[in-house]
Scaffold this motif. Structure first.
Motif, mmCIF file in Angstrom:
data_model
loop_
_atom_site.group_PDB
_atom_site.id
_atom_site.type_symbol
_atom_site.label_atom_id
_atom_site.label_comp_id
_atom_site.label_asym_id
_atom_site.label_seq_id
_atom_site.Cartn_x
_atom_site.Cartn_y
_atom_site.Cartn_z
ATOM 1 N N MET A 1 35.563 32.490 49.760
ATOM 2 C CA MET A 1 35.914 33.803 49.272
ATOM 3 C C MET A 1 34.710 34.433 48.593
ATOM 4 O O MET A 1 34.044 33.821 47.768
ATOM 5 C CB MET A 1 37.092 33.701 48.297
ATOM 6 N N ALA A 2 34.418 35.662 48.893
ATOM 7 C CA ALA A 2 33.278 36.345 48.301
ATOM 8 C C ALA A 2 33.589 36.737 46.865
ATOM 9 O O ALA A 2 34.701 37.115 46.536
ATOM 10 C CB ALA A 2 32.937 37.584 49.122
ATOM 11 N N THR A 3 32.587 36.624 46.012
ATOM 12 C CA THR A 3 32.764 36.964 44.606
ATOM 13 C C THR A 3 32.029 38.254 44.259
ATOM 14 O O THR A 3 31.692 38.492 43.117
ATOM 15 C CB THR A 3 32.262 35.822 43.704
ATOM 16 N N VAL A 4 31.823 39.125 45.253
ATOM 17 C CA VAL A 4 31.076 40.359 45.047
ATOM 18 C C VAL A 4 31.767 41.264 44.031
ATOM 19 O O VAL A 4 31.133 41.810 43.145
ATOM 20 C CB VAL A 4 30.872 41.105 46.385
ATOM 21 N N ASN A 5 33.070 41.433 44.143
ATOM 22 C CA ASN A 5 33.807 42.312 43.241
ATOM 23 C C ASN A 5 34.512 41.543 42.136
ATOM 24 O O ASN A 5 35.489 42.015 41.579
ATOM 25 C CB ASN A 5 34.823 43.147 44.028
ATOM 26 N N LEU A 6 34.012 40.366 41.840
ATOM 27 C CA LEU A 6 34.589 39.531 40.797
ATOM 28 C C LEU A 6 33.564 39.273 39.710
ATOM 29 O O LEU A 6 32.375 39.164 39.982
ATOM 30 C CB LEU A 6 35.066 38.197 41.378
ATOM 31 N N ILE A 7 34.044 39.182 38.489
ATOM 32 C CA ILE A 7 33.178 38.920 37.343
ATOM 33 C C ILE A 7 33.622 37.597 36.730
ATOM 34 O O ILE A 7 34.822 37.365 36.528
ATOM 35 C CB ILE A 7 33.282 40.059 36.312
ATOM 36 N N HIS B 1 43.159 33.453 29.820
ATOM 37 C CA HIS B 1 44.291 32.771 30.438
ATOM 38 C C HIS B 1 45.624 33.213 29.814
ATOM 39 O O HIS B 1 46.628 33.315 30.527
ATOM 40 C CB HIS B 1 44.114 31.259 30.370
ATOM 41 N N ASP B 2 45.619 33.477 28.515
ATOM 42 C CA ASP B 2 46.833 33.971 27.862
ATOM 43 C C ASP B 2 47.212 35.355 28.398
ATOM 44 O O ASP B 2 48.387 35.633 28.627
ATOM 45 C CB ASP B 2 46.650 34.044 26.347
ATOM 46 N N LEU B 3 46.209 36.224 28.591
ATOM 47 C CA LEU B 3 46.473 37.549 29.164
ATOM 48 C C LEU B 3 47.039 37.421 30.577
ATOM 49 O O LEU B 3 47.971 38.134 30.953
ATOM 50 C CB LEU B 3 45.201 38.398 29.183
ATOM 51 N N GLU B 4 46.475 36.501 31.352
ATOM 52 C CA GLU B 4 46.953 36.291 32.720
ATOM 53 C C GLU B 4 48.372 35.727 32.708
ATOM 54 O O GLU B 4 49.217 36.137 33.496
ATOM 55 C CB GLU B 4 45.995 35.350 33.460
ATOM 56 N N HIS B 5 48.646 34.839 31.778
ATOM 57 C CA HIS B 5 49.984 34.253 31.665
ATOM 58 C C HIS B 5 51.026 35.321 31.327
ATOM 59 O O HIS B 5 52.164 35.262 31.811
ATOM 60 C CB HIS B 5 49.992 33.151 30.606
ATOM 61 N N GLU B 6 50.651 36.306 30.529
ATOM 62 C CA GLU B 6 51.551 37.413 30.164
ATOM 63 C C GLU B 6 51.665 38.449 31.288
ATOM 64 O O GLU B 6 52.447 39.386 31.188
ATOM 65 C CB GLU B 6 51.054 38.113 28.894
ATOM 66 N N GLY B 7 50.844 38.294 32.339
ATOM 67 C CA GLY B 7 50.885 39.237 33.458
ATOM 68 C C GLY B 7 50.080 40.504 33.199
ATOM 69 O O GLY B 7 50.266 41.500 33.889
ATOM 70 N N LEU B 8 49.192 40.472 32.223
ATOM 71 C CA LEU B 8 48.417 41.656 31.859
ATOM 72 C C LEU B 8 47.177 41.842 32.720
ATOM 73 O O LEU B 8 46.718 42.973 32.908
ATOM 74 C CB LEU B 8 48.019 41.595 30.381
ATOM 75 N N ILE B 9 46.612 40.754 33.198
ATOM 76 C CA ILE B 9 45.457 40.819 34.095
ATOM 77 C C ILE B 9 45.672 39.813 35.217
ATOM 78 O O ILE B 9 46.522 38.933 35.120
ATOM 79 C CB ILE B 9 44.116 40.531 33.379
ATOM 80 N N HIS B 10 44.895 39.972 36.264
ATOM 81 C CA HIS B 10 44.916 39.025 37.382
ATOM 82 C C HIS B 10 43.587 38.281 37.361
ATOM 83 O O HIS B 10 42.544 38.885 37.093
ATOM 84 C CB HIS B 10 45.072 39.745 38.705
ATOM 85 N N ILE B 11 43.660 37.015 37.619
ATOM 86 C CA ILE B 11 42.431 36.244 37.738
ATOM 87 C C ILE B 11 42.401 35.580 39.106
ATOM 88 O O ILE B 11 43.435 35.408 39.747
ATOM 89 C CB ILE B 11 42.275 35.191 36.612
ATOM 90 N N THR C 1 36.867 30.578 37.087
ATOM 91 C CA THR C 1 37.766 31.710 36.886
ATOM 92 C C THR C 1 36.988 33.011 36.966
ATOM 93 O O THR C 1 35.951 33.165 36.320
ATOM 94 C CB THR C 1 38.461 31.593 35.514
ATOM 95 N N PHE C 2 37.525 33.946 37.746
ATOM 96 C CA PHE C 2 36.914 35.264 37.904
ATOM 97 C C PHE C 2 37.949 36.350 37.661
ATOM 98 O O PHE C 2 39.138 36.151 37.880
ATOM 99 C CB PHE C 2 36.331 35.425 39.315
ATOM 100 N N LEU D 1 38.128 45.298 34.708
ATOM 101 C CA LEU D 1 37.276 45.143 33.530
ATOM 102 C C LEU D 1 37.526 46.208 32.461
ATOM 103 O O LEU D 1 37.632 45.860 31.278
ATOM 104 C CB LEU D 1 35.805 45.103 33.934
ATOM 105 N N PRO D 2 37.644 47.512 32.805
ATOM 106 C CA PRO D 2 37.911 48.499 31.741
ATOM 107 C C PRO D 2 39.220 48.221 30.995
ATOM 108 O O PRO D 2 39.278 48.322 29.761
ATOM 109 C CB PRO D 2 37.983 49.831 32.490
ATOM 110 N N ARG D 3 40.238 47.836 31.726
ATOM 111 C CA ARG D 3 41.533 47.509 31.101
ATOM 112 C C ARG D 3 41.400 46.269 30.217
ATOM 113 O O ARG D 3 41.937 46.225 29.105
ATOM 114 C CB ARG D 3 42.565 47.280 32.204
#
Length: 98
Positions: free
Chosen positions: A1-7, A24-34, A41-42, A48-50
């Motif tokens: 998988m390309a990581t061009v648009n991933l940080i 990971h806590d934000l991802e667990h709450e469904g606030l961001i996708h990783i 982890t990317f 990123l702005p959010r």
């Protein structure tokens, strides 16, 4: 998988002096996708702005992750109401012209 648009989450955490558990806590709450690529982890670049807004709430305003989730939910509701208001105003303009 390309990581061009991933940080890298590690780079974000180092830059903002955060523990990776925060991401990971934000991802667990469904606030961001990783994304996990080669056991690393990317975060999608478009999130990123959010994420930085959430970091601001966490660091500068001392709001915990459940509080951030509540604020995010309320902001989404405000955005939906704002969109509905504009749609209704536009419909009303059609009738005002008659």
């Amino acid at each position: 998988m390309a990581t061009v648009n991933l940080i890298s989450a590690d780079e974000v955490c180092i830059h903002h002096q955060l523990e990776t558990t925060f991401i990971h806590d934000l991802e667990h709450e469904g606030l961001i996708h990783i994304s996990i690529v080669d056991k690393k982890t990317f975060i999608p670049a478009d999130e990123l702005p959010r994420l930085e807004k959430m970091i601001h709430l966490y660091r500068d305003l001392d709001i915990n992750v459940p509080g951030i989730a509540s604020i995010d939910h309320l902001l989404q509701q405000v955005d939906a109401l704002h969109s509905e208001l504009w749609a209704l105003r536009n419909r009303l303009r059609l009738y005002e012209g008659e």
